[in-house]
Design an enzyme around this catalytic site. Structure first.
Site, PDB file in Angstrom:
ATOM      1  N   ALA A 123      10.052   2.153  -1.368  1.00 46.93           N
ATOM      2  CA  ALA A 123       9.988   3.061  -2.514  1.00 46.93           C
ATOM      3  C   ALA A 123      11.129   4.078  -2.469  1.00 46.93           C
ATOM      4  CB  ALA A 123       8.639   3.777  -2.549  1.00 46.93           C
ATOM      5  N   GLY A 149       6.529   0.597   5.719  1.00 48.53           N
ATOM      6  CA  GLY A 149       7.406  -0.323   4.993  1.00 48.53           C
ATOM      7  C   GLY A 149       7.449  -0.030   3.504  1.00 48.53           C
ATOM      8  N   CYS A 150       6.298   0.299   2.942  1.00 49.93           N
ATOM      9  CA  CYS A 150       6.223   0.572   1.496  1.00 49.93           C
ATOM     10  C   CYS A 150       6.927   1.879   1.149  1.00 49.93           C
ATOM     11  CB  CYS A 150       4.767   0.602   1.045  1.00 49.93           C
ATOM     12  SG  CYS A 150       3.960  -1.010   1.274  1.00 49.93           S
ATOM     13  N   THR A 151       6.840   2.853   2.034  1.00 50.66           N
ATOM     14  CA  THR A 151       7.544   4.115   1.813  1.00 50.66           C
ATOM     15  C   THR A 151       9.046   3.896   1.896  1.00 50.66           C
ATOM     16  OG1 THR A 151       5.682   5.395   2.669  1.00 50.66           O
ATOM     17  CG2 THR A 151       7.851   6.475   2.672  1.00 50.66           C
ATOM     18  N   LYS A 164       0.819  -1.213   0.000  1.00 47.58           N
ATOM     19  CA  LYS A 164       0.000   0.000   0.000  1.00 47.58           C
ATOM     20  C   LYS A 164       0.851   1.259   0.000  1.00 47.58           C
ATOM     21  CE  LYS A 164      -4.184   1.819   2.046  1.00 47.58           C
ATOM     22  NZ  LYS A 164      -4.610   2.263   0.737  1.00 47.58           N
TER      23      LYS A 164
END
Length: 170
Positions: A71, A66-68, A61
């Site tokens: 990325a 974690g995704c940030t 998401k």
């Protein structure tokens, strides 16, 4: 013995290195697909592969911790991928508007694709982990063959390290 069982349970829950049944694996040819990017343009995998290798990473998401982290790690290594002739493509179920906001907020220089119906996630067979969409990275050669994959929900930045090492071997 209790420690061993705890370790096995942890590995099962977090999916370290696990491959799900039906998941595309190293040596598999990836089927072509088309999705909208963060600018609302159509992205077709075969068109990207015509330019060179592609790193495709699936993440749960936009704008979550974690995704940030993942990325931004891809962002910080982007020039290395670009210098190697590789494109980086992130895919989640978030819509185009969410991807646009995420890309602008963190100055992400690569493509984010909106797989709102999880069609491509299912095509790759990306597993869920603890009811969350999985975090799996695939490195594709210019023929669309998977030369490396890495699956870990918790080791977000290692996806970038693994992908870069694989690209350097091409």
């Amino acid at each position: 013995m209790k420690i061993f069982h705890t370790m096995l349970l942890t590995l099962a829950i977090f999916g370290f290195g696990a491959t799900a049944k039906g998941q595309l694996t190293t040596g598999s040819k990836v089927p072509d697909f088309e999705l909208k990017d963060q600018d609302g343009h159509n992205f077709k995998l075969s068109s990207a592969l015509a330019k060179g290798p592609v790193v495709v990473y699936f993440y749960p998401k936009d704008d979550t911790p974690g995704c940030t982290k993942e990325a931004c790690s891809f962002r910080d290594s982007f020039e290395g991928f670009k210098d190697a002739g590789a494109q980086v493509v992130g895919i989640s179920a978030d819509d185009v508007a969410s991807h646009k906001k995420f890309a602008e907020k963190y100055k992400l220089p690569f493509t984010l694709l909106a797989d709102t119906d999880n069609k491509v996630r299912k095509l790759f067979g990306v597993p869920k982990t603890m009811m969350l969409p999985g975090r799996v990275t695939y490195v594709l050669d210019r023929n669309g063959v998977i030369v490396h994959q890495f699956n870990s929900l918790t080791q977000a930045t290692q996806h970038v390290e693994e992908a870069m090492a694989a690209i350097k071997k091409l």
